[in-house]
Design an enzyme around this catalytic site. Structure first.
Site, PDB file in Angstrom:
ATOM      1  CD  GLU A  94      -0.460  -7.264  -6.232  1.00  0.00           C
ATOM      2  OE1 GLU A  94      -0.451  -6.669  -7.318  1.00  0.00           O
ATOM      3  OE2 GLU A  94      -1.390  -7.163  -5.403  1.00  0.00           O
ATOM      4  CD  GLU A 125       7.237  13.240   1.998  1.00  0.00           C
ATOM      5  OE1 GLU A 125       6.947  14.399   1.677  1.00  0.00           O
ATOM      6  OE2 GLU A 125       6.409  12.314   2.050  1.00  0.00           O
TER       7      GLU A 125
END
Length: 313
Positions: A94, A125
């Site tokens: 963004e 992860e």
């Protein structure tokens, strides 16, 4: 050793985490009316801003340090797995339309890469080495800031990213939702937003995810304010990449200057649609090339450029 026994140490670790705690008072939540569940969930969510507020000094210190590095050409790099990684990628994506940053200026890394945005990538992860490889691919420098994001504060990918970045001299921030976390300890700036047990046991996309989103909003937005990407509360570096943003650009210039529609269109035309430059031509009484030069000299800070224009005009 049986598979069940292999998981005993991990279960013991989870038992110590606030984010994994079981709420016995919510054990019958599935029997409640929908409206009652919604009220409970809304009440839980309302506690998150207070938890964030308790860590504002740490957040502000991390922002100032980040802005100092980025003013030297550094990048803001988020690294996380699962929900935490997706939130980092979201915040990074963004920044270009909001602040006209280059796509390489704010970067989101998620364990497992792009496929992990929409589906689970098993084992990603758990790899510190994967984090090291992802950061090495970016050619990390001392001017960069790396933010490890993990609700538990124990995710190897996030910890590995922070450890590797710190060893390379980059600024490091650890954002987690448990106190005394390994991630917080690994980073120069540990930000631990303790939101308490989740409505659904261990579902850290809920309060923990909300807390992480709020902090990431602060990190990117206030850093950009410090870097001169705004004028007051106006997004003067907004990128006019579609008709909605072009309309927003015209409105921002109007709010900043109070100029007529004709003046605004002329200013935007003279500055190739760059909002900050257009405002400077109107308020500073300069032409497009002069506005560009003044902003370059002021490192993109419109107020400083305006002061110079008014003093020399």
């Amino acid at each position: 050793m049986t598979p069940a026994a292999d998981h005993v140490p991990l279960r013991a670790q989870l038992d110590t985490l606030t984010t994994e705690a079981f709420r016995s008072d919510l054990a019958d939540i599935d029997r409640l009316p929908t409206l009652e569940i919604a009220k409970i969930m809304n009440g839980e969510d309302a506690t998150v801003p207070t938890a964030v507020a308790s860590r504002l000094p740490q957040i502000a210190a991390a922002i100032d340090a980040t802005a100092a590095r980025m003013s030297r050409g550094g990048r803001l790099i988020y690294a996380g797995a699962g929900t935490a990684g997706r939130l980092g990628v979201l915040d990074a994506s963004e920044c270009p339309p909001t602040f006209n940053t280059a796509p390489t200026e704010v970067v989101g890394l998620i364990a497992g890469g792009q496929p992990a945005m929409v589906t689970s990538v098993e084992g990603a992860e758990d790899s510190k080495q994967l984090a090291t490889e992802d950061l090495d691919a970016l050619v990390l420098t001392e001017a960069d800031t790396v933010v490890g994001i993990s609700a538990s504060g124990r995710t190897p990918y996030a910890i590995g990213a922070v450890e590797h970045a710190r060893a390379r001299g980059a600024l490091t921030i650890g954002l987690s939702c448990n106190a005394d976390s390994a991630l917080g300890a690994a980073a120069e700036h540990g930000i631990e937003i303790v939101v308490g047990p989740e409505l659904l046991t261990g579902s850290t996309r809920l309060k923990a995810g909300t807390a992480q989103k709020l902090v990431l909003n602060m990190l990117s937005t206030i850093t950009m304010i410090r870097l001169g990407k705004t004028y007051g509360n106006l997004m003067v570096d907004v990128r006019s990449s579609n008709e909605k943003l072009r309309a927003r650009s015209r409105r921002i210039v109007s709010l900043a200057t109070g100029a007529s529609d004709e003046e605004i269109e002329a200013a935007l035309t003279a500055t190739d649609g760059q909002v900050k430059n257009a405002i400077l031509t109107i308020l500073g009484g300069v032409d497009g090339p002069t506005a560009s030069a003044l902003l370059t000299d002021s490192h993109g800070h419109l107020r400083a450029a305006l002061d110079t224009a008014r003093k020399t005009g």
